[in-house]
Structure formats: C-alpha cells, structure tokens
Motif scaffolding. Sequence first.
Motif, short mmCIF file in Angstrom:
data_model
loop_
_atom_site.label_atom_id
_atom_site.label_comp_id
_atom_site.label_asym_id
_atom_site.label_seq_id
_atom_site.Cartn_x
_atom_site.Cartn_y
_atom_site.Cartn_z
N GLN A 59 68.98 25.65 2.92
CA GLN A 59 69.40 27.08 3.35
C GLN A 59 71.14 27.41 2.66
OE1 GLN A 59 68.13 24.99 6.01
NE2 GLN A 59 66.27 25.67 5.38
N LEU A 60 71.68 26.36 2.89
CA LEU A 60 72.86 26.49 2.26
C LEU A 60 73.27 25.51 1.09
CD1 LEU A 60 74.77 27.18 5.64
CD2 LEU A 60 74.10 28.66 4.05
N PRO A 61 72.76 25.58 0.25
CA PRO A 61 72.85 24.38 -1.16
C PRO A 61 74.43 24.32 -1.57
CG PRO A 61 71.73 26.41 -1.78
CD PRO A 61 71.64 26.67 -0.47
N PHE A 62 75.15 25.43 -1.43
CA PHE A 62 76.54 25.43 -1.84
C PHE A 62 77.50 24.42 -1.27
CE2 PHE A 62 76.95 28.44 1.38
CZ PHE A 62 78.09 28.09 1.94
N LEU A 63 77.05 24.11 -0.04
CA LEU A 63 77.89 23.15 0.81
C LEU A 63 77.87 21.61 0.26
CD1 LEU A 63 76.80 23.95 4.41
CD2 LEU A 63 78.85 24.83 3.06
N GLN A 64 76.59 21.38 -0.67
CA GLN A 64 76.68 20.18 -1.17
C GLN A 64 77.88 20.12 -2.27
OE1 GLN A 64 73.94 17.74 -0.82
NE2 GLN A 64 73.80 18.98 1.31
N THR A 65 78.17 20.89 -3.09
CA THR A 65 79.20 20.95 -4.16
C THR A 65 80.62 21.66 -4.12
OG1 THR A 65 78.03 22.85 -5.06
CG2 THR A 65 77.04 20.64 -5.61
N ALA A 66 80.62 22.41 -2.90
CA ALA A 66 81.77 23.24 -2.91
C ALA A 66 82.86 22.11 -2.63
CB ALA A 66 81.66 24.18 -1.81
N LYS A 67 84.13 22.40 -3.22
CA LYS A 67 85.33 21.56 -3.27
C LYS A 67 85.92 21.93 -2.02
CE LYS A 67 85.65 20.62 -7.97
NZ LYS A 67 86.58 20.50 -9.46
N VAL A 68 86.42 21.00 -1.24
CA VAL A 68 87.48 21.14 -0.12
C VAL A 68 88.78 21.54 -0.08
CG1 VAL A 68 87.99 19.95 2.11
CG2 VAL A 68 85.66 19.47 1.25
N ARG A 69 89.03 22.52 0.19
CA ARG A 69 90.64 23.02 0.21
C ARG A 69 91.20 22.59 1.45
NH1 ARG A 69 93.78 27.14 1.90
NH2 ARG A 69 92.06 28.55 2.54
#
Length: 405
Positions: free
Chosen positions: A302-312
């Motif tokens: 459902q939220l695939p971007f969480l796999q690759t988004a960089k942590v700020r």
Amino acid sequence: MISKADVVVIGSGGLGAATAYYLSKRGGLSVALVDKHEIGSQTSPRAAGMVSCARKSDLMIGLIKDACRKIEAFTEETGQPLDWVHSGSLKIARRPQDAEVIEDDFARGRRTGLDVELISPQEASSLNPFLQPTGVVAAMRIGDDRYFDPAQVAVGFATAAAANGAILLPKTDVRAVNIVGGTVIGLTTANGVIESPVVVDAAGAWTRQVAEASGIRVPLVPTRQQLIVTEPLDGVRADLPMIRIMDAAVYARPCQGGFLWGVYEETPRFFDMQSLGAGFDVKDMPLDIGVLHAAADEVKDQLPFLQTAKVREFRGGIPTMTADGHHILGPAAGVTGFYFASGCNVAGLSISPTVGEALAAWIVDGKPPIDLSPMSVMRFKDQSWSEDQLERDAAWQYRHFYGAV
C-alpha cells in the motif's frame, strides 16, 4: 521562585499548557505552570500532530470537533503561531472485519455531522497517489481531519498564558504535592515550597511519579512512540490527505515536502520513569528504527515509498496509555484540590485545546461544561488493577487506536 498561587499546573506539554492558558483567561486567578524541563520541550513537540475526527464514541467526536475549531482560531485567540493544514484523511481497511469497522465509523460520523464518505480503493489512491490500492478492501475519506506543527502548540499556549499573567517555572522539579487531611495545600519543589489549594498533575510521562509521591495511584503507562520524517519526495503536496492503515496501525502525513510516518506497534516499550533517573529527558529516549522498518515492510503493497524514502529525522516521545483508551481528566478520588490532565492515549496534543478549557472550567466552576465522566479517574477508584493487566490492556489500546478488530 514564587511562594503561592491559586492554581499550580505541573507539566507544560499540550494538556498542561492549555489548562494553564484557559485558567489564566478566567481573570483574578494566580496561575503557575511548573516543569522539570524547559517549557513544552518533552513529548508534545515530538508528536505527529495529526487530528483524527472519526473516533470510537460520540463524546470523543464532539471533543475533537471543538478542538478543530480551536486549532483554526489558535493564532487569533492566543497571538501565537500555529501552522496547520486542512488535508482530510483516508482510513484504510485491508481485512473484511476492518471494513465492517469502517462501516460503523461512517454511520457514527454521519450521525455526528462529520464530513465522511465511503470510497473505493482506486478513489482513495487518486486522492493520494502515494497510497496504492493493492490489498485494500475498504476506504473512508474523512474531510474534517487536519494536521499541525506539534512544536508550536504547548509553547504557544504557555506563552499566551504568561501574557495573561501566569508564571512560568521551567527547570523546577516537583518532589511532592502536599496534602493534609485529604486537601491539597501546595507542593514541594527542588527550589522551594509553593502554597496552593489546587494542583493539576499534567506531568505527562511523569504523571504517576507526581501522583504516587503523594500516595495517589493512577493507572497509566508511559509508552514509547516513534516516527520518521522522510526527505522530500517528488509529488508530495501539503494538502494530500493523511493515511491510516487500520490493522498495521501505520499512519502517514505530508511533512516539509516528504512524509511523517509511524506505527502503533503491537508490543510497545513501556517505561518506569523513576528508574530512568532524575536527569532523564525525552530526547534521550532509546529508539529502535527496526520497529519502523518492520512496519514499512508490513504495508509495502500500500505504501511502497516507505521502503526507499530517505530518513531526515527519526524521533520519539513518551505518551501515556490507559487500560480503556480514555484520557484521565478531573479530580483525584478522595483528595480535594488534586486534578489530573493525563492519559493522552496518543491523542493528547490534538485535543488539548478542548481538554484544557474543560478542565479549567471544572476547577473554577466545580463541574465540567459537559459530562466527562468517561475520563474521570473515579472509574478506577477500586484500585484493583495489577501492573501486568494494565500493561496488557494499554498495549492493546495502543495497537488498536484505529479500531482494527
């Protein structure tokens, strides 16, 4: 340091600062806001800042709707900044049994005047393209929901209270509330004694320490809450609706060009604040990013971007959970002049304007403006709970904040 006040509020998070502000508006009252740390510096600024209106009871929906109005009027009323976005939200069910909960939420929302709509998974994805419809069986749009900058609320209320004459006492550690013959007469701090007939325990994670130092038991558990703010992502807009995935207890909202997201984990870490020592600060709380990685994997369809988004930013706070998911608000059992404003159940900051105003009225007028008995500590007056049972029930409430079966 002062020697006396009409009311002393212990704890300058959202609930305490709001209470101090609305007390200061009453006029003629001397109000002191005391905190062992800097004003508004602990869990409140580390919260998610999300307002969820489709709650489990008519009482909570009414309180949240009022809080929304107060959030909108915050700057006009207090003179302090509060950045907020009326984005709406999407509540997502991935299991048939949770779809039934959404049906109930929808019916309750319509009956109580919320802007709610049952929509298809594809419609939900079109409203927020970062949500994929894969595996979604039901969705509800809640138009009333919004989010705000959590760092501005407690400090804003405290600053406005000071402008009304309240005394702010940061770096003032409370040792005990002094009670004689069942009546509050003041409190002892590391900097001296303050005489007062009314004390509000809004000490957040330290609520139990303050109460138990005076022989008062209160059933709540300081609980770790963690979240991530990602680096900016292409396509993120501030007005994209927030997302809540029920069974995974994962939430996400836009934040500074990226997303703020977190999870109400199934086995949360609880804290005994006494054991952490007198110098403990919430910013020093041990974090575990593995919890977030596991949550991201659970919702990868459902939220695939969480796999690759960089942590700020990776941060956490210590909200307080209760066994039944309700706040603890109002007078303590058997003690005149001792009040609670705690048990936020991961929703304290968003409702703090309404809770603060209600508690101020309760203190000054002798009764709250509406029936708040479901939040009264009197519901635990038999003191029959065990710590093990309290932690089990609190963990269940934490994981099931979104109503998943």
